[in-house]
Design a protein around this motif. Structure first.
Motif, PDB file in Angstrom:
ATOM      1  N   PRO A  22       0.815  -1.227   0.000  1.00 41.31           N
ATOM      2  CA  PRO A  22       0.000   0.000   0.000  1.00 41.31           C
ATOM      3  C   PRO A  22       0.843   1.269   0.000  1.00 41.31           C
ATOM      4  CG  PRO A  22      -0.446  -1.375   1.940  1.00 41.31           C
ATOM      5  CD  PRO A  22       0.744  -1.955   1.268  1.00 41.31           C
ATOM      6  N   LEU A  23       2.110   1.153   0.395  1.00 42.26           N
ATOM      7  CA  LEU A  23       2.955   2.355   0.387  1.00 42.26           C
ATOM      8  C   LEU A  23       4.405   1.961   0.145  1.00 42.26           C
ATOM      9  CD1 LEU A  23       3.377   5.406   0.779  1.00 42.26           C
ATOM     10  CD2 LEU A  23       3.641   4.985   3.216  1.00 42.26           C
ATOM     11  N   LEU A  24       4.954   2.527  -0.916  1.00 40.06           N
ATOM     12  CA  LEU A  24       6.350   2.289  -1.275  1.00 40.06           C
ATOM     13  C   LEU A  24       7.025   3.642  -1.390  1.00 40.06           C
ATOM     14  CD1 LEU A  24       6.228  -0.280  -4.203  1.00 40.06           C
ATOM     15  CD2 LEU A  24       7.749  -0.407  -2.238  1.00 40.06           C
ATOM     16  N   ILE A  25       8.079   3.835  -0.622  1.00 38.83           N
ATOM     17  CA  ILE A  25       8.797   5.111  -0.671  1.00 38.83           C
ATOM     18  C   ILE A  25      10.243   4.804  -1.003  1.00 38.83           C
ATOM     19  CG2 ILE A  25       9.607   7.074   0.696  1.00 38.83           C
ATOM     20  CD1 ILE A  25       7.055   6.971   2.277  1.00 38.83           C
ATOM     21  N   HIS A  26      10.769   5.516  -1.985  1.00 40.56           N
ATOM     22  CA  HIS A  26      12.151   5.271  -2.366  1.00 40.56           C
ATOM     23  C   HIS A  26      12.925   6.587  -2.465  1.00 40.56           C
ATOM     24  CE1 HIS A  26      15.520   3.114  -3.927  1.00 40.56           C
ATOM     25  NE2 HIS A  26      15.607   3.969  -4.936  1.00 40.56           N
ATOM     26  N   GLY A  70       0.795  13.017  -0.313  1.00 38.72           N
ATOM     27  CA  GLY A  70       0.660  13.986  -1.400  1.00 38.72           C
ATOM     28  C   GLY A  70       0.225  15.355  -0.918  1.00 38.72           C
ATOM     29  N   LEU A  71       0.447  15.673   0.358  1.00 38.54           N
ATOM     30  CA  LEU A  71       0.058  16.979   0.882  1.00 38.54           C
ATOM     31  C   LEU A  71       1.163  17.997   0.698  1.00 38.54           C
ATOM     32  CD1 LEU A  71      -1.712  15.745   4.117  1.00 38.54           C
ATOM     33  CD2 LEU A  71      -2.765  16.417   1.964  1.00 38.54           C
ATOM     34  N   THR A  72       2.343  17.507   0.373  1.00 34.75           N
ATOM     35  CA  THR A  72       3.436  18.397   0.018  1.00 34.75           C
ATOM     36  C   THR A  72       4.317  17.635  -0.965  1.00 34.75           C
ATOM     37  OG1 THR A  72       5.180  19.826   0.863  1.00 34.75           O
ATOM     38  CG2 THR A  72       4.915  17.720   1.962  1.00 34.75           C
ATOM     39  N   ALA A  73       4.951  18.376  -1.863  1.00 37.55           N
ATOM     40  CA  ALA A  73       5.742  17.710  -2.898  1.00 37.55           C
ATOM     41  C   ALA A  73       7.125  17.393  -2.371  1.00 37.55           C
ATOM     42  CB  ALA A  73       5.837  18.606  -4.123  1.00 37.55           C
ATOM     43  N   PRO A  74       7.639  16.177  -2.580  1.00 38.02           N
ATOM     44  CA  PRO A  74       8.986  15.862  -2.137  1.00 38.02           C
ATOM     45  C   PRO A  74      10.020  16.592  -2.992  1.00 38.02           C
ATOM     46  CG  PRO A  74       8.061  14.004  -3.337  1.00 38.02           C
ATOM     47  CD  PRO A  74       6.985  15.046  -3.248  1.00 38.02           C
ATOM     48  N   SER A  75      11.204  16.842  -2.422  1.00 37.50           N
ATOM     49  CA  SER A  75      12.275  17.462  -3.209  1.00 37.50           C
ATOM     50  C   SER A  75      12.905  16.438  -4.134  1.00 37.50           C
ATOM     51  CB  SER A  75      13.335  18.047  -2.274  1.00 37.50           C
ATOM     52  OG  SER A  75      12.741  18.880  -1.320  1.00 37.50           O
ATOM     53  N   ALA A  76      12.918  15.166  -3.714  1.00 39.89           N
ATOM     54  CA  ALA A  76      13.426  14.086  -4.565  1.00 39.89           C
ATOM     55  C   ALA A  76      12.851  12.778  -4.059  1.00 39.89           C
ATOM     56  CB  ALA A  76      14.952  14.040  -4.516  1.00 39.89           C
ATOM     57  N   GLY A  77      12.913  11.762  -4.917  1.00 40.34           N
ATOM     58  CA  GLY A  77      12.443  10.440  -4.522  1.00 40.34           C
ATOM     59  C   GLY A  77      11.130  10.076  -5.171  1.00 40.34           C
ATOM     60  N   SER A  78      10.737   8.818  -5.002  1.00 39.36           N
ATOM     61  CA  SER A  78       9.480   8.380  -5.603  1.00 39.36           C
ATOM     62  C   SER A  78       8.595   7.742  -4.547  1.00 39.36           C
ATOM     63  CB  SER A  78       9.753   7.388  -6.727  1.00 39.36           C
ATOM     64  OG  SER A  78      10.256   6.190  -6.178  1.00 39.36           O
ATOM     65  N   ILE A  79       7.280   7.940  -4.730  1.00 36.03           N
ATOM     66  CA  ILE A  79       6.296   7.449  -3.767  1.00 36.03           C
ATOM     67  C   ILE A  79       5.166   6.772  -4.541  1.00 36.03           C
ATOM     68  CG2 ILE A  79       4.620   8.122  -1.998  1.00 36.03           C
ATOM     69  CD1 ILE A  79       6.388  10.711  -1.672  1.00 36.03           C
ATOM     70  N   ARG A  80       4.762   5.597  -4.107  1.00 36.80           N
ATOM     71  CA  ARG A  80       3.540   4.967  -4.622  1.00 36.80           C
ATOM     72  C   ARG A  80       2.632   4.681  -3.447  1.00 36.80           C
ATOM     73  NH1 ARG A  80       4.026   3.860 -10.036  1.00 36.80           N
ATOM     74  NH2 ARG A  80       1.955   2.958 -10.230  1.00 36.80           N
ATOM     75  N   LEU A  81       1.448   5.265  -3.504  1.00 34.05           N
ATOM     76  CA  LEU A  81       0.469   5.087  -2.431  1.00 34.05           C
ATOM     77  C   LEU A  81      -0.726   4.355  -3.036  1.00 34.05           C
ATOM     78  CD1 LEU A  81      -0.513   5.858   0.479  1.00 34.05           C
ATOM     79  CD2 LEU A  81      -1.400   7.960  -0.507  1.00 34.05           C
ATOM     80  N   CYS A  82      -1.055   3.202  -2.492  1.00 38.05           N
ATOM     81  CA  CYS A  82      -2.136   2.371  -3.030  1.00 38.05           C
ATOM     82  C   CYS A  82      -1.998   2.213  -4.549  1.00 38.05           C
ATOM     83  CB  CYS A  82      -3.501   2.955  -2.677  1.00 38.05           C
ATOM     84  SG  CYS A  82      -3.843   2.877  -0.918  1.00 38.05           S
ATOM     85  N   GLY A  83      -0.776   2.023  -4.995  1.00 35.13           N
ATOM     86  CA  GLY A  83      -0.525   1.778  -6.408  1.00 35.13           C
ATOM     87  C   GLY A  83      -0.470   3.017  -7.283  1.00 35.13           C
ATOM     88  N   GLU A  88       1.570  13.066  -8.088  1.00 33.05           N
ATOM     89  CA  GLU A  88       0.793  13.248  -9.320  1.00 33.05           C
ATOM     90  C   GLU A  88      -0.664  12.802  -9.169  1.00 33.05           C
ATOM     91  OE1 GLU A  88       3.660  11.580  -9.164  1.00 33.05           O
ATOM     92  OE2 GLU A  88       5.060  13.030 -10.038  1.00 33.05           O
ATOM     93  N   ARG A  89      -0.887  11.620  -8.605  1.00 32.58           N
ATOM     94  CA  ARG A  89      -2.254  11.113  -8.489  1.00 32.58           C
ATOM     95  C   ARG A  89      -2.633  10.914  -7.014  1.00 32.58           C
ATOM     96  NH1 ARG A  89      -5.211   9.131 -12.547  1.00 32.58           N
ATOM     97  NH2 ARG A  89      -5.868   7.314 -11.364  1.00 32.58           N
ATOM     98  N   ALA A  90      -2.198  11.850  -6.189  1.00 37.14           N
ATOM     99  CA  ALA A  90      -2.427  11.721  -4.748  1.00 37.14           C
ATOM    100  C   ALA A  90      -3.916  11.709  -4.418  1.00 37.14           C
ATOM    101  CB  ALA A  90      -1.741  12.869  -4.010  1.00 37.14           C
ATOM    102  N   ARG A  91      -4.675  12.495  -5.157  1.00 38.60           N
ATOM    103  CA  ARG A  91      -6.108  12.594  -4.860  1.00 38.60           C
ATOM    104  C   ARG A  91      -6.788  11.237  -5.076  1.00 38.60           C
ATOM    105  NH1 ARG A  91     -10.831  15.554  -6.745  1.00 38.60           N
ATOM    106  NH2 ARG A  91     -10.221  15.030  -8.846  1.00 38.60           N
ATOM    107  N   GLU A  92      -6.436  10.580  -6.171  1.00 37.10           N
ATOM    108  CA  GLU A  92      -7.004   9.260  -6.454  1.00 37.10           C
ATOM    109  C   GLU A  92      -6.558   8.267  -5.385  1.00 37.10           C
ATOM    110  OE1 GLU A  92      -5.622  11.257  -8.578  1.00 37.10           O
ATOM    111  OE2 GLU A  92      -7.064  11.564 -10.208  1.00 37.10           O
ATOM    112  N   ALA A  93      -5.276   8.355  -4.994  1.00 34.10           N
ATOM    113  CA  ALA A  93      -4.755   7.430  -3.981  1.00 34.10           C
ATOM    114  C   ALA A  93      -5.487   7.618  -2.661  1.00 34.10           C
ATOM    115  CB  ALA A  93      -3.254   7.646  -3.800  1.00 34.10           C
TER     116      ALA A  93
END
Lengths: 332, 261
Positions: A22-26, A70-83, A88-93
């Protein structure tokens, strides 16, 4: 069906297919002007587990959560929340996430039931659907009798439970709680823990931040200790304790009779004289010496011959690891 | 990945439940709210209308109180929208943290700020319509074009709502709003033709008033209420719509900068 069967896959034990994380942060980094608050965090939650972010104030826990949601934009890195890619698609997540914030922000103009109704609408749920779910949510929060009560009339614990119920209005896959029991009395904390366990049993993934070690030890399958924006240790509570600290602790305090000097004759003086020889490692904090060791027997035998000193022998816990990794200095 | 706070608004229908939330709160206090909003302009209207009306028999061919009525409709609309986005929106954003709760749901900040704007305009429409009803009952308007005033009131509500949201985005506390009233709202009210025709002002002030949104609102509302079609309708509408769009974009950018960090 005549397609050839792959016997290798068929013969594997019938474990259900793993649900995606459900949550992957890199490599998450968050900078404010010149200050790096989060400095390269990797996290992976497993579906259905309870994951805890532990850290002192200012460690970067809340910022990590804000980025993840998705309440603030990261300076670097990638995030997947619920896929979904975030931000970018924080609202859908967030359609599939429930959030219990650190500060209560229930709507003071509404009753308990109205709070749930209005919040459900933000998810695009139909009024009839939400209204049908309200009794169940209030029951879960132990607030059946408070349906039409104003928020101002609720105790701190009740508000927290209603906030938890509100976060469940959309039947989330992932429930995120930022310090859910801060400021609650023991009864209220135990009730929240009980409800969280109930949710985890039901298959909800739970991500929480806390600085209560017993909360983390009690609830989490995995945890990460954060400080200064980095993950210092991670794993199951047992793994973290086993991997970072000696298994036994002897806390020594009190007066060391017969050794009073101008510099004082307490546990600190005793520790400076004997602790190094009897323990693997020791620390003096105020009037207490913390001795970490694999075999406590020689030290206990020695302490029995030292009148005035008192001691507490216990297994090492998460708090010992936490203090070892993050230091004993105050964080304000 | 530096977020661009100045990107254009990205709106969705999710603003509707946020508007509904504000409406539900208002409904609980609807009557006192309407009466409260009505009292101030009505007192001005009849106090000044009869008082000064005794000294000034006619303005531009109509009684002073009829002249003042159009000004009061615009003044009331402006005030209602301004108070809503200043004090009430600030409470929801900063004090009660209602926006934080909403932003945790699948609603974007763009939707929240837009919902606040639409709600302010809706409340302004109620206030403006209430005063319109009062002046109609007292026979102070010509009914020929009076219904055209309703969409105009909504537009005026949007314009002042958007302008006020800029101030809210910058406000550290409630005290800050005093500057907006004393430095912008009150002087504008005095030179935009609410109480007296703006064309009798010294030329350089007159030139400045043509830049102010309230004067364009009045240039439209006054003829409509006196039974005439306004002149240069398109210009006035464009000025109001322009203020509204640019102010909303600016307010949203400043609010993003404030909250999305």
């Amino acid at each position: 069906m005549t397609a050839p069967r792959d016997s290798a896959t068929l013969s594997t034990p019938s474990t259900p297919p793993a649900r995606p994380s459900p949550l992957l942060i890199h490599g998450l980094v968050k900078r404010y002007d010149d200050t790096e608050v989060v400095r390269g965090i990797d996290l992976e939650l497993r579906a259905g587990e309870c994951f805890t972010l532990l850290g002192p104030n200012g460690a970067g826990k809340t910022t990590t959560l804000r980025c993840a949601l998705g309440l603030t934009a990261p300076s670097a890195g990638s995030i997947r929340l619920c896929g979904e890619p975030v931000p970018e698609r924080a609202r859908e997540a967030r359609m599939r996430v429930g959030i219990v914030p650190q500060m209560d922000n229930l709507d003071p103009d509404f009753t308990c039931a109205e709070n749930l109704l209005v919040y459900g609408r933000y998810f695009g749920l139909a009024d009839a659907e939400i209204k049908a779910r309200i009794p169940e949510l209030l029951a879960f929060a132990g607030l059946e009798n408070k349906r039409d009560a104003r928020i101002q009339s609720l105790s701190g614990g009740m508000k927290r439970r209603l906030t938890l119920a509100r976060a469940l209005v959309n039947r989330p896959e992932l429930l995120v709680l930022d310090e859910p029991t801060t400021g609650l009395d023991p009864q209220a904390r135990h009730l929240i823990w009980d409800r969280l366990k109930q949710l985890i049993r039901g298959g909800t993934t739970v991500l929480l931040t806390t600085h209560f070690m017993d909360e983390a030890e009690r609830l989490s399958d995995h945890l990460a200790i954060l400080d200064n924006g980095r993950v210092l240790a991670g794993g199951s509570p047992r793994e973290v304790i086993a991997g970072h600290i000696e298994p036994q602790v002897v806390e020594v305090f009190g007066e060391w009779s017969g050794h009073e000097t101008a510099a004082g004759g307490g546990a600190a003086a005793w520790a400076n004289a004997h602790a190094a020889a009897l323990s693997d490692r020791f620390e003096i904090s105020g009037e207490t010496a913390f001795c970490y060791l694999h075999d406590a027997a020689p030290m206990l035998a020695h302490l029995a011959t030292q009148p005035g000193l008192r001691y507490l022998h216990r297994p090492a816990n998460l708090e010992d690891v936490f203090l070892k990794l993050t230091g004993r200095d105050l964080r304000d | 990945m530096t977020p661009n706070h100045w990107r254009l608004p990205l709106l969705s229908r999710r603003f509707i439940p946020v508007w509904q939330r504000n409406f539900l709160v208002w409904r609980k206090l609807a009557l006192p709210s309407v009466l409260g909003n009505l009292a101030d302009p009505v007192i001005y209207l009849f106090g000044l209308g009869f008082g000064i009306g005794m000294l000034v028999p006619e303005v531009g061919g109509v009684s002073y109180i009829s002249f003042l009525a159009a000004g009061m409709v615009c003044y009331s609309t402006m005030n209602s929208a301004t108070f809503e986005v200043l004090y009430s929106s600030f409470s929801r954003m900063h004090v009660q943290r209602t926006w934080d709760a909403i932003l945790n749901a699948p609603v974007s900040l763009d939707d929240v700020v837009f919902a606040e704007l639409m709600w302010a305009a809706s409340k302004a429409l109620l206030s403006g319509a209430a005063i319109l009803l009062v002046i109609s009952l007292f026979g102070l308007v010509d009914s020929r074009y009076v219904l055209w005033v309703l969409p105009l009131i909504f537009l005026v509500g949007l314009t002042f709502g958007a302008l006020g949201l800029i101030v809210t985005a910058l406000a550290p506390s409630y005290d800050f709003f005093m500057y907006y009233f004393t430095l912008f709202i009150t002087p504008m009210m005095l030179v935009s033709g609410v109480f007296f025709p703006a064309d009798q002002l010294p030329p350089f002030i007159r030139a400045a008033t043509t830049l102010l949104p309230l004067s364009h609102a009045i240039e439209l509302a006054r003829p409509l209420l006196l039974g005439r079609m306004p002149e240069q309708t398109i210009v006035h509408l464009l000025v109001l719509a322009g203020y509204c769009s640019v102010a909303f974009w600016l307010a949203l950018a400043l609010t993003r900068r404030r909250l999305l960090k």
